[in-house]
Design a protein around this motif. Structure first.
Motif, PDB file in Angstrom:
ATOM      1  N   ASP A 177      56.500  33.703  61.305  1.00  0.00           N
ATOM      2  CA  ASP A 177      56.553  33.172  59.940  1.00  0.00           C
ATOM      3  C   ASP A 177      55.541  33.868  59.022  1.00  0.00           C
ATOM      4  O   ASP A 177      54.932  33.244  58.151  1.00  0.00           O
ATOM      5  N   VAL A 178      55.375  35.163  59.211  1.00  0.00           N
ATOM      6  CA  VAL A 178      54.339  35.908  58.474  1.00  0.00           C
ATOM      7  C   VAL A 178      54.727  36.049  57.005  1.00  0.00           C
ATOM      8  O   VAL A 178      55.852  36.440  56.677  1.00  0.00           O
ATOM      9  N   GLN A 179      53.776  35.724  56.131  1.00  0.00           N
ATOM     10  CA  GLN A 179      53.956  35.838  54.679  1.00  0.00           C
ATOM     11  C   GLN A 179      52.747  36.558  54.096  1.00  0.00           C
ATOM     12  O   GLN A 179      51.608  36.150  54.334  1.00  0.00           O
ATOM     13  N   VAL A 180      52.976  37.621  53.336  1.00  0.00           N
ATOM     14  CA  VAL A 180      51.894  38.296  52.625  1.00  0.00           C
ATOM     15  C   VAL A 180      51.645  37.540  51.325  1.00  0.00           C
ATOM     16  O   VAL A 180      52.546  37.390  50.494  1.00  0.00           O
ATOM     17  N   LEU A 181      50.430  37.057  51.144  1.00  0.00           N
ATOM     18  CA  LEU A 181      50.084  36.214  50.003  1.00  0.00           C
ATOM     19  C   LEU A 181      49.392  36.963  48.880  1.00  0.00           C
ATOM     20  O   LEU A 181      49.431  36.536  47.725  1.00  0.00           O
ATOM     21  N   PHE A 182      48.739  38.069  49.216  1.00  0.00           N
ATOM     22  CA  PHE A 182      47.949  38.781  48.207  1.00  0.00           C
ATOM     23  C   PHE A 182      47.888  40.257  48.557  1.00  0.00           C
ATOM     24  O   PHE A 182      47.711  40.626  49.717  1.00  0.00           O
ATOM     25  N   ARG A 183      48.023  41.087  47.528  1.00  0.00           N
ATOM     26  CA  ARG A 183      47.857  42.527  47.667  1.00  0.00           C
ATOM     27  C   ARG A 183      46.901  43.012  46.582  1.00  0.00           C
ATOM     28  O   ARG A 183      47.166  42.820  45.395  1.00  0.00           O
ATOM     29  N   MET A 184      45.803  43.613  46.996  1.00  0.00           N
ATOM     30  CA  MET A 184      44.836  44.147  46.048  1.00  0.00           C
ATOM     31  C   MET A 184      45.443  45.325  45.285  1.00  0.00           C
ATOM     32  O   MET A 184      46.006  46.245  45.876  1.00  0.00           O
ATOM     33  N   LEU A 185      45.307  45.281  43.960  1.00  0.00           N
ATOM     34  CA  LEU A 185      45.820  46.339  43.098  1.00  0.00           C
ATOM     35  C   LEU A 185      44.791  46.695  42.034  1.00  0.00           C
ATOM     36  O   LEU A 185      44.052  45.819  41.575  1.00  0.00           O
ATOM     37  N   PRO A 186      44.753  47.956  41.630  1.00  0.00           N
ATOM     38  CA  PRO A 186      45.483  49.082  42.224  1.00  0.00           C
ATOM     39  C   PRO A 186      44.834  49.540  43.527  1.00  0.00           C
ATOM     40  O   PRO A 186      43.660  49.292  43.773  1.00  0.00           O
ATOM     41  N   LYS A 187      45.620  50.217  44.356  1.00  0.00           N
ATOM     42  CA  LYS A 187      45.105  50.794  45.581  1.00  0.00           C
ATOM     43  C   LYS A 187      44.470  52.147  45.266  1.00  0.00           C
ATOM     44  O   LYS A 187      44.727  52.744  44.215  1.00  0.00           O
ATOM     45  N   SER A 188      43.618  52.618  46.187  1.00  0.00           N
ATOM     46  CA  SER A 188      42.959  53.907  45.980  1.00  0.00           C
ATOM     47  C   SER A 188      42.683  54.544  47.331  1.00  0.00           C
ATOM     48  O   SER A 188      42.790  53.893  48.378  1.00  0.00           O
ATOM     49  N   THR A 189      42.306  55.807  47.306  1.00  0.00           N
ATOM     50  CA  THR A 189      42.148  56.569  48.546  1.00  0.00           C
ATOM     51  C   THR A 189      40.751  56.481  49.133  1.00  0.00           C
ATOM     52  O   THR A 189      40.511  57.018  50.213  1.00  0.00           O
TER      53      THR A 189
END
Length: 384
Positions: free
Chosen positions: A145-157
């Motif tokens: 039941d995996v759910q992604v709740l948050f994604r940090m933006l913007p991404k960087s190298t």
């Protein structure tokens, strides 16, 4: 039969610092070290060994533990300290780059009823890498039941300053601590998640009263700005407020109380200085409209992990704040008077390694993780 060393709290476990030597029987095969601190004699027992750069620790109701390993594995550890050799399945791809990888682990406050486990980790995406948070339920050895709740933006190298601790407050809000990703000015931008504390509902929705939700162009998940790299967070046992600490550059490690919409200053103000040159950063150590740290360390101790002690096993330590430190491989004990730090004691210097995480155990003991290719779970136990 094991050797037990009685050591002063400020000494590493070297032969020159041994005060007494005795033998004792324990259920673990590891050496148990005994220390005399200012207020409490205690021993350090190695509960588990062989963990690769362990980062976060959570206690399951049945006595088992969940431990994250930075290379991308989530481990089950039995109540007896045995590490299950097979990592849990069901995690998404983890980007173990630089300081990143699988980071913190936390249980939902109502875990017994809903079974939700929360993980912070680094993932790849357009533009590079960033911290993300998911939740899932444990079924056997698999996260389902995996759910992604948050994604940090913007991404960087860049490969540094991912944060990240996960803490629920008493109202059930989820706080996520993030770093500036090694790009200082991002911490002052409202349209950027970097260098901030994030506040969400437990299912990832943005609370209606988040301070920047209605600010044009701002990331609505942001709760603060001006943070450099927060790797410790805990709720104060009386006030219920979120306390954090963050790394400073060559000094200026900070403890702060996290409040809505506050700018904590990085990189405009800091007690730290530039690496290599030692030159000043920003505009000084104070500026109107930017918060001063509750406490700071110069030179740096490289703090990671923190917990207020709330158990019964160490009565003299109740209410103290414990902070792990990567530099000097130590555990820092802070005595508090309200929101003031009134005394500091440094424990375990050089004794067990770089301390990455600090937790209150449900048994009233203090648990530590050491950041090493051969990391351990260690337990502090009182000695009469």
């Amino acid at each position: 039969m094991l050797n037990s060393l009685f050591l002063r709290s400020h000494n590493p476990p070297a032969l020159s610092s041994v005060l007494a030597l005795c033998c004792a029987l324990y259920s673990t095969s590891a050496v148990a070290l005994l220390f005399a601190s200012e207020q409490q004699r205690f021993r350090v027992t190695i509960v588990s060994e062989g963990l690769e750069h362990p980062w976060g620790l959570a206690f399951l109701p049945d006595g088992r533990m969940l431990v994250s390993e930075r290379p991308g594995r989530l481990r089950l550890v039995g109540a007896d300290g045995r590490v299950d050799p097979e990592p849990l399945h069901g995690l998404p791809p983890i980007a173990a780059v630089g300081q990143g990888g699988l980071l913190d682990v936390a249980l939902h406050p109502d875990y017994r009823d809903n079974g939700w486990i929360y993980l912070s980790y680094v993932a790849s995406g357009p533009g590079g890498y960033g911290t993300e948070v998911l939740r899932g339920r444990l079924k056997g050895r698999t996260l389902v039941d995996v759910q992604v709740l948050f994604r940090m933006l913007p991404k960087s190298t860049r490969g540094q300053h991912f944060g990240s601790r996960l803490v629920f407050d008493r109202q059930g809000y989820l706080y996520i601590t993030l770093g500036d990703r090694g790009e200082q000015q991002r911490a002052q931008r409202l349209d950027d998640h970097a260098g901030s504390v994030i506040r969400l509902h437990d299912d990832g929705r943005v609370p209606a009263d988040n301070p920047f939700r209605d600010h044009p162009g701002a990331r609505p998940e942001k709760f603060t700005l001006g943070n450099r790299n927060l790797q410790g967070a805990a709720l104060h046992p009386q006030s219920g407020e979120l306390w954090t600490h963050e790394h400073g550059p060559q000094g200026g490690d900070e403890i702060n109380i996290i409040r809505a919409g506050v700018n904590y200053g990085w990189p405009v103000i800091t007690f730290g200085r530039n690496y290599g040159t030692g030159t000043a950063i920003g505009e000084g150590t104070a500026k109107p409209g930017m918060a001063q740290p509750l406490y700071q360390w110069t030179p740096s101790i490289a703090p990671s992990g923190m917990a207020f002690y709330t158990g019964e096993r160490f009565p003299a330590w109740r209410g103290n704040l414990f902070v792990g430190a990567l530099r000097d491989q130590m555990l820092v004990r802070l005595e508090l008077d309200g929101a003031r730090v009134v005394h500091e004691e440094r424990l375990l210097q050089g004794a067990i390694g770089r301390i990455r995480d600090v937790r209150n155990g449900p048994d009233g003991f203090v648990y530590l993780l050491t950041d090493s290719p051969k990391g351990v779970i260690a337990r502090l136990e009182p000695v009469p």
